[in-house]
Design a protein around this motif. Structure first.
Motif, PDB file in Angstrom:
ATOM      1  N   PHE A   1       0.777  -1.406   0.228  1.00 34.81           N
ATOM      2  CA  PHE A   1      -0.127   0.095  -0.053  1.00 34.81           C
ATOM      3  C   PHE A   1       0.932   1.229   0.027  1.00 34.81           C
ATOM      4  CE2 PHE A   1      -2.801  -3.111   1.575  1.00 34.81           C
ATOM      5  CZ  PHE A   1      -3.899  -2.980   1.048  1.00 34.81           C
ATOM      6  N   VAL A   2       0.394   2.185  -0.737  1.00 33.27           N
ATOM      7  CA  VAL A   2       1.028   3.477  -0.856  1.00 33.27           C
ATOM      8  C   VAL A   2       0.426   4.542  -0.594  1.00 33.27           C
ATOM      9  CG1 VAL A   2       2.474   5.048  -2.576  1.00 33.27           C
ATOM     10  CG2 VAL A   2       2.812   2.444  -2.472  1.00 33.27           C
ATOM     11  N   GLY A   3       0.497   5.448   0.381  1.00 32.15           N
ATOM     12  CA  GLY A   3      -0.149   6.478   0.836  1.00 32.15           C
ATOM     13  C   GLY A   3      -1.188   6.271   1.791  1.00 32.15           C
ATOM     14  N   GLY A   4      -1.783   7.069   2.480  1.00 38.16           N
ATOM     15  CA  GLY A   4      -2.999   7.102   3.444  1.00 38.16           C
ATOM     16  C   GLY A   4      -2.632   6.168   4.622  1.00 38.16           C
TER      17      GLY A   4
ATOM     18  N   HIS B   1      -9.584   5.459  -0.507  1.00 37.85           N
ATOM     19  CA  HIS B   1      -9.664   4.578  -1.848  1.00 37.85           C
ATOM     20  C   HIS B   1      -8.506   4.353  -2.274  1.00 37.85           C
ATOM     21  CE1 HIS B   1     -14.115   5.212  -1.684  1.00 37.85           C
ATOM     22  NE2 HIS B   1     -13.901   6.372  -1.183  1.00 37.85           N
ATOM     23  N   TYR B   2      -8.224   3.151  -2.589  1.00 37.83           N
ATOM     24  CA  TYR B   2      -6.821   2.677  -3.313  1.00 37.83           C
ATOM     25  C   TYR B   2      -7.249   2.136  -4.561  1.00 37.83           C
ATOM     26  CZ  TYR B   2      -4.871   3.310   1.440  1.00 37.83           C
ATOM     27  OH  TYR B   2      -4.081   3.751   2.242  1.00 37.83           O
ATOM     28  N   GLU B   3      -6.294   2.243  -5.668  1.00 41.20           N
ATOM     29  CA  GLU B   3      -6.371   1.413  -6.844  1.00 41.20           C
ATOM     30  C   GLU B   3      -5.184   0.615  -7.075  1.00 41.20           C
ATOM     31  OE1 GLU B   3      -7.452   2.524 -11.646  1.00 41.20           O
ATOM     32  OE2 GLU B   3      -7.132   3.918 -10.117  1.00 41.20           O
ATOM     33  N   LEU B   4      -5.363  -0.838  -7.527  1.00 33.64           N
ATOM     34  CA  LEU B   4      -4.382  -1.747  -7.620  1.00 33.64           C
ATOM     35  C   LEU B   4      -3.894  -1.439  -9.089  1.00 33.64           C
ATOM     36  CD1 LEU B   4      -3.249  -4.263  -6.382  1.00 33.64           C
ATOM     37  CD2 LEU B   4      -4.983  -5.403  -7.549  1.00 33.64           C
ATOM     38  N   HIS B   5      -2.595  -1.519  -8.997  1.00 36.14           N
ATOM     39  CA  HIS B   5      -1.589  -1.361 -10.255  1.00 36.14           C
ATOM     40  C   HIS B   5      -0.433  -2.337 -10.133  1.00 36.14           C
ATOM     41  CE1 HIS B   5      -3.308   2.764 -11.124  1.00 36.14           C
ATOM     42  NE2 HIS B   5      -3.190   2.963  -9.876  1.00 36.14           N
TER      43      HIS B   5
ATOM     44  N   VAL C   1       0.710  -2.967  -6.277  1.00 39.34           N
ATOM     45  CA  VAL C   1       0.587  -1.979  -5.366  1.00 39.34           C
ATOM     46  C   VAL C   1      -0.724  -1.175  -5.228  1.00 39.34           C
ATOM     47  CG1 VAL C   1       1.652   0.676  -4.914  1.00 39.34           C
ATOM     48  CG2 VAL C   1       3.058  -1.030  -5.795  1.00 39.34           C
ATOM     49  N   TYR C   2      -1.245  -0.975  -4.368  1.00 41.54           N
ATOM     50  CA  TYR C   2      -2.495  -0.274  -3.936  1.00 41.54           C
ATOM     51  C   TYR C   2      -2.114   1.164  -3.986  1.00 41.54           C
ATOM     52  CZ  TYR C   2      -6.118  -4.032  -3.903  1.00 41.54           C
ATOM     53  OH  TYR C   2      -7.056  -4.643  -4.017  1.00 41.54           O
ATOM     54  N   GLN C   3      -2.624   1.955  -4.694  1.00 42.95           N
ATOM     55  CA  GLN C   3      -2.046   3.380  -4.733  1.00 42.95           C
ATOM     56  C   GLN C   3      -3.304   4.420  -4.208  1.00 42.95           C
ATOM     57  OE1 GLN C   3       0.991   4.915  -5.692  1.00 42.95           O
ATOM     58  NE2 GLN C   3       0.269   6.554  -4.812  1.00 42.95           N
ATOM     59  N   LEU C   4      -2.908   5.232  -3.143  1.00 45.28           N
ATOM     60  CA  LEU C   4      -4.011   5.898  -2.689  1.00 45.28           C
ATOM     61  C   LEU C   4      -4.759   6.992  -3.840  1.00 45.28           C
ATOM     62  CD1 LEU C   4      -5.186   7.036  -0.113  1.00 45.28           C
ATOM     63  CD2 LEU C   4      -3.549   8.771   0.062  1.00 45.28           C
ATOM     64  N   LEU C   5      -5.950   6.907  -3.842  1.00 45.58           N
ATOM     65  CA  LEU C   5      -6.781   7.925  -4.666  1.00 45.58           C
ATOM     66  C   LEU C   5      -7.196   9.064  -3.894  1.00 45.58           C
ATOM     67  CD1 LEU C   5      -9.067   5.192  -6.624  1.00 45.58           C
ATOM     68  CD2 LEU C   5      -7.076   6.466  -7.566  1.00 45.58           C
ATOM     69  N   GLY C   6      -7.743   9.164  -2.832  1.00 45.92           N
ATOM     70  CA  GLY C   6      -8.121  10.194  -2.055  1.00 45.92           C
ATOM     71  C   GLY C   6      -8.925   9.695  -0.928  1.00 45.92           C
ATOM     72  N   GLN C   7      -9.512  10.541  -0.362  1.00 43.58           N
ATOM     73  CA  GLN C   7     -10.297  10.414   1.173  1.00 43.58           C
ATOM     74  C   GLN C   7     -11.281  11.411   1.391  1.00 43.58           C
ATOM     75  OE1 GLN C   7      -7.177   9.866   4.126  1.00 43.58           O
ATOM     76  NE2 GLN C   7      -7.017  12.109   4.389  1.00 43.58           N
ATOM     77  N   ASP C   8     -12.455  10.640   1.952  1.00 45.93           N
ATOM     78  CA  ASP C   8     -13.488  11.633   2.242  1.00 45.93           C
ATOM     79  C   ASP C   8     -13.653  11.615   3.677  1.00 45.93           C
ATOM     80  OD1 ASP C   8     -14.023  12.055  -0.411  1.00 45.93           O
ATOM     81  OD2 ASP C   8     -15.372  10.022  -0.490  1.00 45.93           O
TER      82      ASP C   8
ATOM     83  N   GLU D   1       2.000  -4.422   3.934  1.00 49.10           N
ATOM     84  CA  GLU D   1       1.844  -5.363   2.698  1.00 49.10           C
ATOM     85  C   GLU D   1       1.246  -6.512   3.244  1.00 49.10           C
ATOM     86  OE1 GLU D   1       5.820  -7.008   1.527  1.00 49.10           O
ATOM     87  OE2 GLU D   1       6.708  -4.966   1.115  1.00 49.10           O
ATOM     88  N   GLN D   2       0.570  -6.927   2.233  1.00 50.02           N
ATOM     89  CA  GLN D   2      -0.322  -8.632   2.481  1.00 50.02           C
ATOM     90  C   GLN D   2      -0.511  -9.263   1.375  1.00 50.02           C
ATOM     91  OE1 GLN D   2      -3.893  -6.026   3.542  1.00 50.02           O
ATOM     92  NE2 GLN D   2      -5.042  -6.840   1.723  1.00 50.02           N
ATOM     93  N   SER D   3      -0.933 -10.383   1.552  1.00 52.37           N
ATOM     94  CA  SER D   3      -1.202 -11.300   0.338  1.00 52.37           C
ATOM     95  C   SER D   3      -2.408 -10.864  -0.388  1.00 52.37           C
ATOM     96  CB  SER D   3      -1.736 -12.623   0.907  1.00 52.37           C
ATOM     97  OG  SER D   3      -0.695 -13.150   1.845  1.00 52.37           O
ATOM     98  N   LEU D   4      -2.305 -11.225  -1.792  1.00 58.07           N
ATOM     99  CA  LEU D   4      -3.006 -10.858  -2.763  1.00 58.07           C
ATOM    100  C   LEU D   4      -3.581 -12.170  -3.583  1.00 58.07           C
ATOM    101  CD1 LEU D   4      -4.580  -8.370  -4.213  1.00 58.07           C
ATOM    102  CD2 LEU D   4      -2.756  -8.279  -5.660  1.00 58.07           C
ATOM    103  N   ARG D   5      -4.709 -12.512  -3.485  1.00 60.40           N
ATOM    104  CA  ARG D   5      -5.166 -13.532  -4.024  1.00 60.40           C
ATOM    105  C   ARG D   5      -5.029 -13.548  -5.581  1.00 60.40           C
ATOM    106  NH1 ARG D   5     -10.446 -14.250  -0.720  1.00 60.40           N
ATOM    107  NH2 ARG D   5     -10.904 -12.713  -2.373  1.00 60.40           N
ATOM    108  N   GLU D   6      -4.707 -14.661  -6.192  1.00 62.22           N
ATOM    109  CA  GLU D   6      -4.543 -14.463  -7.923  1.00 62.22           C
ATOM    110  C   GLU D   6      -5.663 -13.999  -8.416  1.00 62.22           C
ATOM    111  OE1 GLU D   6      -2.784 -16.181 -11.232  1.00 62.22           O
ATOM    112  OE2 GLU D   6      -1.805 -16.467  -9.486  1.00 62.22           O
ATOM    113  N   THR D   7      -7.125 -14.455  -7.877  1.00 62.79           N
ATOM    114  CA  THR D   7      -8.229 -14.063  -8.403  1.00 62.79           C
ATOM    115  C   THR D   7      -8.546 -12.414  -8.444  1.00 62.79           C
ATOM    116  OG1 THR D   7      -9.395 -14.617  -6.570  1.00 62.79           O
ATOM    117  CG2 THR D   7      -9.421 -16.204  -8.403  1.00 62.79           C
ATOM    118  N   ASP D   8      -7.793 -11.827  -7.276  1.00 55.74           N
ATOM    119  CA  ASP D   8      -7.951 -10.278  -7.180  1.00 55.74           C
ATOM    120  C   ASP D   8      -6.954  -9.393  -7.781  1.00 55.74           C
ATOM    121  OD1 ASP D   8     -10.224 -10.849  -5.400  1.00 55.74           O
ATOM    122  OD2 ASP D   8      -8.911 -11.298  -3.539  1.00 55.74           O
TER     123      ASP D   8
END
Length: 66
Positions: free
Chosen positions: A8-11, A45-49, A57-64, A17-24
């Motif tokens: 995870f990057v930001g926020g 909110h994070y977006e996967l890249h 990497v899940y990159q921070l998009l923004g926060q409310d 760091e964590q596991s990410l299933r192949e399907t995700d």
């Protein structure tokens, strides 16, 4: 089913760091994190890249704040 590692990057999850299933493991996938402790609700909110040099990497998009 093999797992990947995602960082995870930001926020509030920055550096985690964590596991990410192949399907995700799909570029563009969105993840919503809601923080409810010690104060107002904070939604991030994070977006996967995927990058060849850094992997998933899940990159921070923004926060409310609510």
């Amino acid at each position: 089913m093999p797992n990947h590692r995602v960082r995870f990057v930001g926020g509030p999850l920055d550096g985690r760091e964590q596991s990410l299933r192949e399907t995700d493991a799909v570029a563009g996938r969105l993840l919503r994190h809601i923080h409810l402790h010690d104060g107002p609700k904070i939604e991030t909110h994070y977006e996967l890249h995927y990058t060849a040099g850094g992997g998933w990497v899940y990159q921070l998009l923004g926060q409310d704040r609510g």
